[in-house]
Each structure stands twice: as structure tokens, then as C-alpha cells.
Design a protein around this motif. Structure first.
Motif, mmCIF file in Angstrom:
data_model
loop_
_atom_site.group_PDB
_atom_site.id
_atom_site.type_symbol
_atom_site.label_atom_id
_atom_site.label_comp_id
_atom_site.label_asym_id
_atom_site.label_seq_id
_atom_site.Cartn_x
_atom_site.Cartn_y
_atom_site.Cartn_z
ATOM 1 N N LEU A 58 0.861 -1.195 0.000
ATOM 2 C CA LEU A 58 0.000 0.000 0.000
ATOM 3 C C LEU A 58 0.889 1.234 0.000
ATOM 4 C CD1 LEU A 58 -2.770 -0.872 2.639
ATOM 5 C CD2 LEU A 58 -2.950 -0.957 0.141
ATOM 6 N N ARG A 59 0.486 2.228 -0.746
ATOM 7 C CA ARG A 59 1.206 3.513 -0.739
ATOM 8 C C ARG A 59 0.179 4.606 -0.480
ATOM 9 N NH1 ARG A 59 4.985 6.468 -5.182
ATOM 10 N NH2 ARG A 59 6.271 7.569 -3.664
ATOM 11 N N LEU A 60 0.394 5.297 0.617
ATOM 12 C CA LEU A 60 -0.558 6.302 1.083
ATOM 13 C C LEU A 60 -0.017 7.691 0.785
ATOM 14 C CD1 LEU A 60 -3.129 6.742 2.988
ATOM 15 C CD2 LEU A 60 -1.447 7.016 4.821
ATOM 16 N N PHE A 61 -0.815 8.508 0.150
ATOM 17 C CA PHE A 61 -0.427 9.907 -0.116
ATOM 18 C C PHE A 61 -1.260 10.805 0.782
ATOM 19 C CE2 PHE A 61 0.697 7.510 -3.815
ATOM 20 C CZ PHE A 61 1.869 8.082 -4.284
ATOM 21 N N ARG A 62 -0.555 11.582 1.599
ATOM 22 C CA ARG A 62 -1.264 12.412 2.576
ATOM 23 C C ARG A 62 -0.530 13.743 2.703
ATOM 24 N NH1 ARG A 62 -2.610 11.418 8.935
ATOM 25 N NH2 ARG A 62 -4.747 11.156 8.291
ATOM 26 N N ASN A 63 -1.234 14.813 2.508
ATOM 27 C CA ASN A 63 -0.664 16.168 2.650
ATOM 28 C C ASN A 63 0.643 16.345 1.873
ATOM 29 O OD1 ASN A 63 -2.751 16.728 4.419
ATOM 30 N ND2 ASN A 63 -1.541 16.056 6.202
ATOM 31 N N SER A 104 4.266 10.721 0.935
ATOM 32 C CA SER A 104 3.838 9.344 0.668
ATOM 33 C C SER A 104 4.477 8.410 1.678
ATOM 34 C CB SER A 104 4.247 8.937 -0.747
ATOM 35 O OG SER A 104 5.641 9.017 -0.887
ATOM 36 N N ASN A 105 3.749 7.347 1.985
ATOM 37 C CA ASN A 105 4.277 6.252 2.806
ATOM 38 C C ASN A 105 3.945 4.960 2.112
ATOM 39 O OD1 ASN A 105 5.273 7.069 5.594
ATOM 40 N ND2 ASN A 105 3.457 8.337 5.299
ATOM 41 N N GLN A 106 4.934 4.076 2.000
ATOM 42 C CA GLN A 106 4.641 2.773 1.395
ATOM 43 C C GLN A 106 5.128 1.675 2.329
ATOM 44 O OE1 GLN A 106 5.864 2.190 -2.682
ATOM 45 N NE2 GLN A 106 4.513 0.447 -2.873
ATOM 46 N N SER A 128 24.637 3.072 -4.254
ATOM 47 C CA SER A 128 23.806 4.159 -3.746
ATOM 48 C C SER A 128 22.349 3.750 -3.861
ATOM 49 C CB SER A 128 24.079 5.473 -4.478
ATOM 50 O OG SER A 128 23.556 5.460 -5.773
ATOM 51 N N THR A 129 21.510 4.384 -3.055
ATOM 52 C CA THR A 129 20.089 4.063 -3.053
ATOM 53 C C THR A 129 19.295 5.336 -2.767
ATOM 54 O OG1 THR A 129 18.430 2.505 -2.211
ATOM 55 C CG2 THR A 129 19.969 3.401 -0.597
ATOM 56 N N VAL A 130 18.038 5.326 -3.175
ATOM 57 C CA VAL A 130 17.227 6.544 -3.065
ATOM 58 C C VAL A 130 16.032 6.295 -2.138
ATOM 59 C CG1 VAL A 130 15.870 8.232 -4.370
ATOM 60 C CG2 VAL A 130 17.856 7.154 -5.425
ATOM 61 N N PRO A 131 15.916 7.040 -1.036
ATOM 62 C CA PRO A 131 14.701 6.959 -0.220
ATOM 63 C C PRO A 131 13.507 7.434 -1.050
ATOM 64 C CG PRO A 131 16.472 7.930 1.039
ATOM 65 C CD PRO A 131 16.938 7.859 -0.395
ATOM 66 N N ARG A 132 12.479 6.600 -1.111
ATOM 67 C CA ARG A 132 11.370 6.894 -2.028
ATOM 68 C C ARG A 132 10.202 7.604 -1.335
ATOM 69 N NH1 ARG A 132 8.472 3.032 -6.500
ATOM 70 N NH2 ARG A 132 6.363 3.249 -5.798
ATOM 71 N N ASP A 133 9.978 7.241 -0.068
ATOM 72 C CA ASP A 133 8.805 7.784 0.627
ATOM 73 C C ASP A 133 9.250 8.538 1.872
ATOM 74 O OD1 ASP A 133 6.381 6.564 -0.851
ATOM 75 O OD2 ASP A 133 7.790 4.912 -0.648
ATOM 76 N N THR A 134 8.266 8.871 2.712
ATOM 77 C CA THR A 134 8.545 9.708 3.880
ATOM 78 C C THR A 134 9.870 9.362 4.557
ATOM 79 O OG1 THR A 134 6.256 10.199 4.350
ATOM 80 C CG2 THR A 134 7.755 10.297 6.209
ATOM 81 N N THR A 135 10.708 10.372 4.664
ATOM 82 C CA THR A 135 12.022 10.235 5.289
ATOM 83 C C THR A 135 12.108 11.357 6.321
ATOM 84 O OG1 THR A 135 12.885 9.395 3.209
ATOM 85 C CG2 THR A 135 14.501 10.169 4.812
ATOM 86 N N ILE A 136 12.423 10.987 7.557
ATOM 87 C CA ILE A 136 12.287 11.955 8.650
ATOM 88 C C ILE A 136 13.645 12.305 9.231
ATOM 89 C CG2 ILE A 136 11.339 12.246 10.993
ATOM 90 C CD1 ILE A 136 8.952 10.544 9.968
ATOM 91 N N TYR A 137 13.877 13.599 9.372
ATOM 92 C CA TYR A 137 15.117 14.058 9.996
ATOM 93 C C TYR A 137 14.990 13.922 11.514
ATOM 94 C CZ TYR A 137 18.846 17.059 11.645
ATOM 95 O OH TYR A 137 19.945 17.547 12.315
ATOM 96 N N ILE A 138 16.043 13.359 12.108
ATOM 97 C CA ILE A 138 16.067 13.136 13.569
ATOM 98 C C ILE A 138 17.197 13.954 14.157
ATOM 99 C CG2 ILE A 138 16.392 11.403 15.385
ATOM 100 C CD1 ILE A 138 15.664 9.279 13.159
ATOM 101 N N GLU A 139 16.902 14.636 15.256
ATOM 102 C CA GLU A 139 17.962 15.370 15.955
ATOM 103 C C GLU A 139 17.791 15.173 17.453
ATOM 104 O OE1 GLU A 139 19.318 19.314 14.267
ATOM 105 O OE2 GLU A 139 18.638 19.924 16.258
#
Lengths: 449, 468
Positions: free
Chosen positions: A172-177, A180-182, A371-382
Motif C-alpha cells: 500500500l502507498r498512502l499519499f497524505r498532505n 507518501s508512505n509505502q 547508492s540508493t534513493v529513499p522513495r517515501d517519507t524520510t524523517i530528519y532526527i535530531e
């Protein structure tokens, strides 16, 4: 015309003068229910039947296939194979197929009996269930895939076994605001596919942060959730196949050497009954095994079929592939368990959470650079907290970052895992299944758009 | 001849049953293909195979819902069983554009029957040529030759037979000097006969490619990060031009991506229905997809919906001009299909695909382009590439690249990576050469993954990221 089975195929092949024969006859039904723009888009259903036939004659090896399981088709295929095999050169390092009889662990043959003769209606119920989890203006795309196969393996090494297998997979791939999340659910059992749970898990990820922001090029710790973790690490098991070792793998010549974190163990398993594709035997009838390829960070075992095992004076690991060994399901274990995904996030001072990758490409397979590409939601953490969703530009669900890695460096830097181990897959590694938790890799190189 | 009649009878039978089930639209597609393939690893024949497969695909639109069924059992019983499966569902309304009725029997040019090609001997001669290069550490060569015949009939009266012979070769080479290695992967493919295959000259090319990669190891320099980041002028070769044309223009112009049908699989696009016609490149950029190039790996005459494959000018003088569409998206857009429906096998559904995609050549020589460069790089080939889901951000890591200073090509550079946003990339195109080349490839899309034969290419092109 009367239907023939794999045993008869092998028997006829030997009668007609081949030294060895292995055949797998099969009948399979596959279905794909596609979801796009929050609706069921279409359905594809496929029936296939036939038999693969592996033949040898004085170290010459040859493959063919028949799709009509009758004597006439077999006779024609064997005649053609006989002619063709004369014109090819012997494979000097070929040492024959596994010789049975064998004793098998039948647990690995578990399957979903309810899927035998399944219809479209059962699939539609899951597809509607996926759509039922939608809220507001969210958009959903996806695919539900189901497969049921009956097969019969026979070899001139004394094996004649029948098996049924099943699989169900939902992406499933969800598109929101604008994000995307898959994610993926995969099971041998149709009842193991729970669209509501999958959708909720994606919604949880999307709630980690509602802010957006940009990051700069540099070194970041990276947490991969199970699907991308497995998609990347499953390359390790391919690289441990002896054929890869012979033709250029980063693990060539590395047996008994340290190739990863001391806490990391990676198995290749053909007989773990949880794993899709598990079977009591491999493609030549040798019993499958669960083999540690890396144990506590040390390269432990290359993967072999019977012939390559004889060549290297070792034992088959039950990974035939007749031409060359193939990996089975990958299982990742790590002694440093942080707890939940949130606990893993707390360990990160400056990093990113990656929920899906694609286009993983090796610039040098021998060195392990990729190398690889993040496709969906990727979150910065600090400082242990999710800060914002990375968005380097304004277009659609565009993420806009890339991870450059080396496989051996990644294994050394794989410091901890979460306790969320599960079976997964990804679109980018279709046909591969793995059981892995979320993983934390320190100091990966990130470039940005 | 008898067999041909049997196949066509099966298609007609299937269409009859399908039409009864679905008066709206029905089609039957039968494919009969065979191939001989061989795999060489380090000069050793690792495997050889002969596979022939026949099968049928039936598509129907019933109550505006699209169903696809396939089987390699062509019996009446199997066809009836398949067509008894559909259940009604709430979902997407699918309709087909109105197209003319197509009829004919088509065969591409085949100079020298492909059946007479001794592919194993060809592969062994390629391997021998490579084995003479002492710096080649690992070599894998895989190749095959075969023929595909297909029949298409639909409920509108179209009736097409096509025959396509072809070849493919894939080579993976690792060169090294004991301290450092480089990897080169090469795809070759033709549609046609022995002469088309011979024109590729693979046995001559492979050792040359190995030498060029080894030259980078021996003579190449690694530029410091600061110097790399100062490079604004890049000449890209036909090989780089091709992969960029395919990945960052061809794919995002596939209508099923733009309209979300591929969103959970091959992805989306930077284009939306509201941004069609936007500027995506400089006026130097005219980029086309042309299916009827004889001999090219992506050659086709009619697509798998019975529509003649047309030349598509995807970008015209920098502006997005035409999407690749099948009949479903032609209907959505209120136009005719441009014949872009393809599959990799009867077993899978036909979806929107490219064929031969390239940047149009220009009027300059490579010397003219080099003379314009003050501080740049000539990028001849790549090792690795990737691109994001929307096709907005791509990377091509150089295999063979050279420093250019004040118009003069110098030493090879080892660590050049061209990483940029799609629009920045195509807006940077300033000059193009007359020289032009196409490269074969296999393009993956859909679920299950379907790899179809394509080519991609273009001229040498000067990109200036400095905005001048």
C-alpha cells in the motif's frame, strides 16, 4: 492425451540416454488486484503449467521447458535437447546432482490450505479492506498479490516429492498532505494480510512529524524500517552464493574474517516455515537448511548446491539452483536490541529515518559500493527526536536525498536494531522475502537535491 | 502452417467467449516465442537453454472494469475456466479510445535468418577477445537469440499478426590492477537477423571498453571535492544522454504515472495533468520516442492494443509536448492512442511503455563542444545511476570521464558524479553534435515487474550549469 508427471519426465530422459535429469512440474494460479487513486483499478489473473527439465550428458548441462505435460511434448523436447547438448562444451567443474534418498523436515512445507482454489471474491474483500482504512483526502495506491502453486520435483538422484505452496502480499502507498508512505505485508496465509494494520502503521509513520524541512549534504545516522533494511541487506545473501564469490563479490576471500558488527548475524534460510518460499528441499532435492552466512560479524559460510560443494570439498547448504546456487529468505538478528522503533530513534543525535528505498545500484559489485534513493517519507532526527519530514523541493511527494554506501562498511556500522522484526519485501526487490527488524546504521553519506 | 492455424483458432475461440461475457470490449493476444540462451562465466559455459512458450492473454472491459487473464494452456477448457473467474467490483471506470480497425501481417526486416546464428560461438569469441586483456579480472557474458510471433484480435475487428526475431547480449566486466577495480556493464540487443546482430561488433567493442576502464584506473586522478563542486560545464556522451532521456523524460511522460496508476509500483511523475506543456529544458532539447527504427532493440510496428506505434515528440524545443499513452489514457485525454501499450510476455498486462527514446542530434562536432569548455568534464560512460520516485533528482556516476581545461581534453577523472535536478539538467543543454547513437537496454516497470526491450540515446551534448 494423458498427463505426465515429473517422475515420468526424469525416467524418460534417462531412458533416452542422458546421464542425469531433474524436473519440476507445476501448476500455478496468480492474481493481482491493483489499487490506484483510492479505487480498485483492475484485476489480472494468470494460470501457468509446465515442467522445467535439467539434463546432463558427460558434464554438458542443458535446460529446457515443456508447457504441455504429455509424452509428445516431452519426446520433442528431449530430441531437441539431445541435438543441442552435443554442440556445447562440457562444464569442467560440474560434479553432478545431489544423490538421495533424503529425510526432510516437513514443517517447511506449510501452506494456506484455504487458498487452494481461491476466487476473486476473497481478494476483493482484502482490497476493499485496504480502501476502508482511508481517511479524508488521503489517496491510496497498491497491489494485492496472491499465488497458489502445486509442484512435483523428481530427480535421477532418487527424489520424487510433491508440494503445495501459497503466498499473499499487499503493498500500500498512502499519499497524505503531499507526502507518501509505502509498506508491505507478506505471508504464506491470506489471513496474514491485515490491510487495516498495514494502513495504521503507515499512518503512525506519517504522524511522527507534520513539519517539513531541508537537510544538507553530509554524514548522518540512518534508521531503515524492515522493508528497506531487508531490501538492502538481502544483497548480502546473493553475494555469499559461491557463484558470486567466483565472479566478484565483496565477500570473496573473506571467510572467517570480520565483515560486520560483532553483534550481527545474518542467516540464509530455505526451511524457516515462517518465510514465503520455504521448502523442505531445494531445486535438486537436497534438504534445505538455515545457514549463518555471517555469525557475530564473522563471514561464516558460502552458499552451495551439491556440485559446487563437491568442487570446494564442503557440504551443500541446500541452495540449489541447478546452474548455480540461489539465496533463500534472509533472516537478520542482532544482539543490541534497542526496544521499539522510538527507542532506536532516541539513540540518534543527527540522522534520518528511511521507510522505503528503491533504485539500489552498485557502482562496483566487487568493492560493494552502491547508492540508493529513499522513495517515501524520510524523517530528519535530531537529539533523539523526529524533527521534520525531509522535502528538498516542491514537487509532489518528492524527497530529494540519496544515500551512498559500501556494503561492508554498512555491516560494520550496523549498531543496533528495534524489536519489530517481521517478514517483508519491497517493489525494488520483488520475489525476495526477508525477516528483519528496523536497523540503525551509523554515519552514512547523504547527498541532497 | 497447421500450428499457425491452431493458434489463430484459439485466439478466435477466446475472443468469441470473451465477447459473450463482455459486449463492451474484448481482445485476445496469442504469443508463440522461442529462444536459445547461453551463460559464460570466466570463459566457462555455465548454462545453456532452449525455451519455447505459447500462451494467450484475454482482456475484457465489463461494466467499465478492466480484467486481464492469461494462460499457457490454449485449450478451450482452460479459456472457459479463466473467463468464468471475474466478479463485479466497485472501482475505476476504464474505457478505450476510438481507434481505427487495424489488419495485416507484419514481419520486420531479417537479413540472415536468426535461426542460423550460432550464438554460442559468438559469445565464445567475445569471451576470447576479453580474456586476452590481462587486466580483466572477472567476465560474465550472457546472450540469446530467438523469435516471437504474436496474433492480436479484438471485438472491433482488428486482426494483426507480427513476427519479431531478435538477439540480446549482456556483459559484465571487472578490471583491476591489484589495488583498485572498476566495473562495466554493457547491454546489446537487436531486432532483425544475423546482419543486424553482426553490425553491433560486440567482440571488438568489449576489449575496447575494458581498456578504457583500465585506463581510468591507471591514469585517472581523483579531484578534490572543492574542485568537483566548481565544475559547471559537462559534455555528456550519447550513452549518458540516453539514460537521462529514458529515466528523466521518457518515464515521467508515461500517462499511467502522470495519472497515478503506477503510484505503488514504478512511481509517479513531476508532471501532473495541470503542468502538461511546461518548459522542462532549453530550446536545444527536442526528445522523441520512435518505435519503427529498423534493427533497434525497441522496434515495433503495432502495439499490443492493435494501434500503430507512432513517433512521439515528448519534448519540443524544451517544452513538454506529448505523453506516451495507451487506449485507456487516450480516452482520458480525449485523443487517439500513440501506440505505447506493451508487455514483456502474453502472461502480463500491456502497460504504457517507451520504445526507442532519444534526444535529437544537433549540428556541431565534438570538437566544437569541447572548444566551448573552460573548466569541465567530458563524461563518456556511467557505472551506476538512480532517480527518485517523481523523476526529479537523478545521479549518474561516471565510469569513463575526462577533465577539460580551456577546450583541451586531459586526464581521466575517477570520481566524477553528475547529480542534479531534472529541470536543471535539461535546461543546461547548450549544444548538440551531429553524431548520434542508440544503446540497448531492458526497462523495468509494473507489478509483476516487466522488462521490455528498449533503446535510448542521443548525441554528445554540452550542459552548462552556470546559467550562461
Amino acid at each position: 492425451m494423458e498427463e505426465i508427471d515429473a517422475g515420468e519426465i526424469v525416467s524418460e530422459a534417462i531412458k533416452s540416454g542422458f546421464d542425469e535429469a531433474v524436473s519440476t512440474s507445476y501448476k500455478t494460479l496468480s492474481s493481482y488486484v491493483k489499487i490506484s487513486n483510492s479505487k480498485i483499478d483492475s484485476i489480472v489473473e494468470k494460470e501457468r503449467a509446465g515442467a522445467s527439465i535439467f539434463l546432463t550428458s558427460r558434464k554438458r548441462v542443458f535446460f529446457t521447458h515443456i508447457q504441455e505435460l504429455n509424452s509428445k511434448a516431452l519426446e520433442a523436447a528431449l530430441a531437441k535437447a539431445k541435438k543441442a547438448i552435443r554442440s556445447i562444451k562440457p562444464k569442467s567443474d560440474y560434479y553432478g546432482i545431489a544423490q538421495g534418498p533424503f529425510r526432510y523436515d516437513r514443517k517447511a512445507a506449510s501452506y494456506d490450505k484455504g487458498m487452494e482454489g481461491y476466487g476473486e471474491k476473497e481478494l476483493m474483500d482484502i482490497a476493499y479492506g485496504s480502501l476502508g482504512s482511508l481517511k479524508g483526502r488521503d489517496q491510496l495506491a497498491g497491489m494485492l498479490h496472491a499465488n497458489f502453486t502445486e509442484s512435483n520435483l523428481a530427480t535421477s538422484g532418487g527424489v520424487n516429492e510433491q508440494m503445495k505452496s501459497s503466498l499473499a502480499r499487499l503493498s500500500l502507498r498512502l499519499f497524505r498532505n503531499g507526502f507518501s508512505n509505502q509498506d508491505f505485508a507478506a505471508s504464506k496465509y491470506l489471513s496474514g494480510i491485515k490491510p487495516g494494520e498495514l494502513a495504521n502503521s503507515m499512518l503512525e509513520t506519517s504522524k511522527l512529524s507534520e513539519k517539513t524541512g531541508r537537510i544538507s549534504n553530509g554524514a548522518y545516522d540512518v534508521i531503515y524500517t524492515p522493508s528497506p533494511a531487508g531490501s538492502l541487506l538481502s544483497n548480502v545473501n546473493s553475494m555469499f552464493c559461491i557463484s558470486s564469490i567466483e565472479t566478484g563479490s565483496p565477500f570473496s576471500g573473506k571467510l572467517s574474517k570480520k565483515v560486520g558488527s560483532k553483534d550481527l548475524t545474518i542467516y540464509d534460510s530455505g526451511n524457516d516455515s515462517r518465510a514465503i518460499g520455504s521448502s523442505p528441499y531445494d531445486e535438486e532435492g537436497h534438504p534445505t537448511e538455515t545457514t549463518p552466512v555471517i555469525k557475530s560479524g564473522i563471514a561464516k559460510q558460502y552458499l552451495h548446491n551439491h556440485s559446487t560443494a563437491v568442487k570446494y570439498k564442503t557440504q551443500s547448504t541446500g541452495n540449489a539452483g541447478l546452474v548455480e546456487p540461489d539465496p533463500d529468505a534472509m533472516i537478520v538478528e542482532h544482539k543490541n536490541k534497542a526496544g521499539s522503533l522510538h527507542d532506536l530513534i532516541e539513540k540518534v543525535d543527527k540522522g534520518i529515518l528511511v521507510t522505503n528505498t528503491w533504485y539500489t545500484r552498485f557502482s562496483n559489485y566487487l568493492s560493494g559500493d552502491f547508492s540508493t534513493v529513499p522513495r517515501d517519507t524520510t524523517i530528519y532526527i535530531e537529539k533523539g527526536e523526529p524533527r521534520f519530514i525531509i522535502k528538498q523541493g516542491a514537487i509532489g511527494s518528492f524527497v530529494g536525498i540519496r544515500i551512498s554506501e559500501n556494503m561492508i562498511r554498512m555491516l560494520h556500522a550496523l549498531e543496533a536494531v528495534a524489536d519489530d522484526s517481521r517478514q517483508s519485501t519491497s517493489w525494488d526487490s520483488e520475489g525476495s522475502y526477508y525477516i528483519t527488524p528496523s536497523i540503525l546504521v551509523r554515519d552514512s553519506a547523504i547527498t541532497t537535491a | 502452417m497447421r500450428e499457425r492455424e491452431d493458434l489463430f483458432s484459439a485466439a478466435e475461440y477466446a475472443l468469441g467467449v470473451a465477447e459473450h461475457l463482455s459486449p463492451e470490449y474484448a481482445e485476445a493476444f496469442i504469443e508463440d516465442s522461442y529462444s536459445n540462451s547461453y551463460a559464460l562465466e570466466q570463459g566457462r559455459l555455465n548454462g545453456s537453454s532452449y525455451v519455447r512458450e505459447k500462451g494467450i492473454r484475454i482482456r475484457i472491459i465489463r461494466k467499465k472494469r478492466l480484467y486481464t487473464f492469461s494462460s499457457n494452456d490454449l485449450s478451450e477448457g482452460a479459456i472457459k475456466r479463466l473467463l468464468s473467474r471475474p466478479v463485479d467490483f466497485n472501482g475505476v471506470n476504464t474505457e478505450m479510445s476510438k481507434e481505427g480497425i487495424a489488419k495485416g501481417d507484419f514481419k520486420c526486416s531479417e537479413r540472415g535468418s536468426i535461426d542460423d546464428l550460432d550464438m554460442l560461438r559468438e559469445l565464445l569469441s567475445m569471451d576470447k577477445a576479453l580474456s586476452r586483456q590481462k587486466h580483466v579480472k572477472f567476465r560474465n557474458i550472457y546472450g540469446g537469440a530467438g523469435r516471437t510471433i504474436n496474433y492480436f484480435i479484438n471485438s472491433e475487428g482488428s486482426h494483426i499478426r507480427q513476427e519479431v526475431p531478435g538477439t540480446m547480449v549482456f556483459a559484465s566486466i571487472i578490471v583491476g590492477n591489484g589495488k583498485e577495480t572498476r566495473q562495466r556493464m554493457l547491454n546489446y540487443g537487436t531486432v532483425g537477423g544475423i546482419k543486424e546482430f553482426e553490425k553491433l561488433g560486440i567482440a571488438e567493442q568489449l576489449p575496447e571498453e575494458a581498456k578504457k576502464s583500465f585506463n581510468v584506473i591507471e591514469k585517472g586522478v581523483s579531484l578534490p571535492k572543492q574542485e568537483l563542486s566548481g565544475i559547471r560545464e559537462v559534455i555528456i556522451s550519447p550513452e549518458i544522454c540516453g539514460i537521462a532521456a529514458h529515466e528523466s523524460v521518457g518515464h515521467p511522460n508515461e500517462a499511467d504515472r502522470v495519472f497515478g496508476r503506477e503510484a505503488a509500483q514504478a512511481g509517479t511523475s513531476y508532471l501532473t495533468k495541470n503542468t502538461l506543456g511546461m518548459m522542462v529544458g532549453s530550446r536545444e532539447v527536442t526528445l522523441v520516442d520512435k518505435p519503427d527504427i529498423e534493427g533497434a532493440n525497441g522496434f515495433m510496428l503495432y502495439d499490443e492494443e492493435g494501434v500503430k506505434g507512432k513517433e512521439k515528440i515528448i519534448i519540443k524545443n524544451g517544452r513538454q509536448n506529448e505523453l506516451l499513452v495507451n487506449r485507456e489514457y487516450a480516452k482520458v485525454l480525449g485523443r487517439k492512442s500513440n501506440g505505447s501499450a506493451r508487455s514483456d510476455s502474453f502472461s502480463n498486462e500491456p502497460i504504457v511503455r517507451m520504445s526507442n527514446t532519444y534526444l535529437e542530434p544537433g549540428r556541431y562536432s565534438i570538437d566544437d563542444l569541447e572548444a566551448e569548455v573552460k573548466n569541465g568534464v567530458l563524461m563518456e560512460s556511467f557505472t551506476e545511476w538512480n532517480i527518485d520516485d517523481t523523476r526529479s533528482f537523478s545521479r549518474y556516476q561516471a565510469n569513463e570521464a575526462y577533465i577539460i581545461k580551456n577546450g583541451r581534453v586531459g586526464k581521466p577523472v575517477k570520481n566524477f558524479i553528475l547529480e542534479s535536478k531534472t529541470l536543471d539538467f535539461w535546461k543546461a543543454v547548450r549544444m548538440r553534435t551531429k553524431d548520434f547513437r542508440l544503446y540497448a537496454g531492458s526497462c523495468g516497470k509494473g507489478e509483476p515487474m516487466q522488462g521490455v526491450n528498449v533503446t535510448m540515446g542521443g548525441p554528445y551534448a554540452l550542459l552548462n550549469f552556470g546559467g550562461e
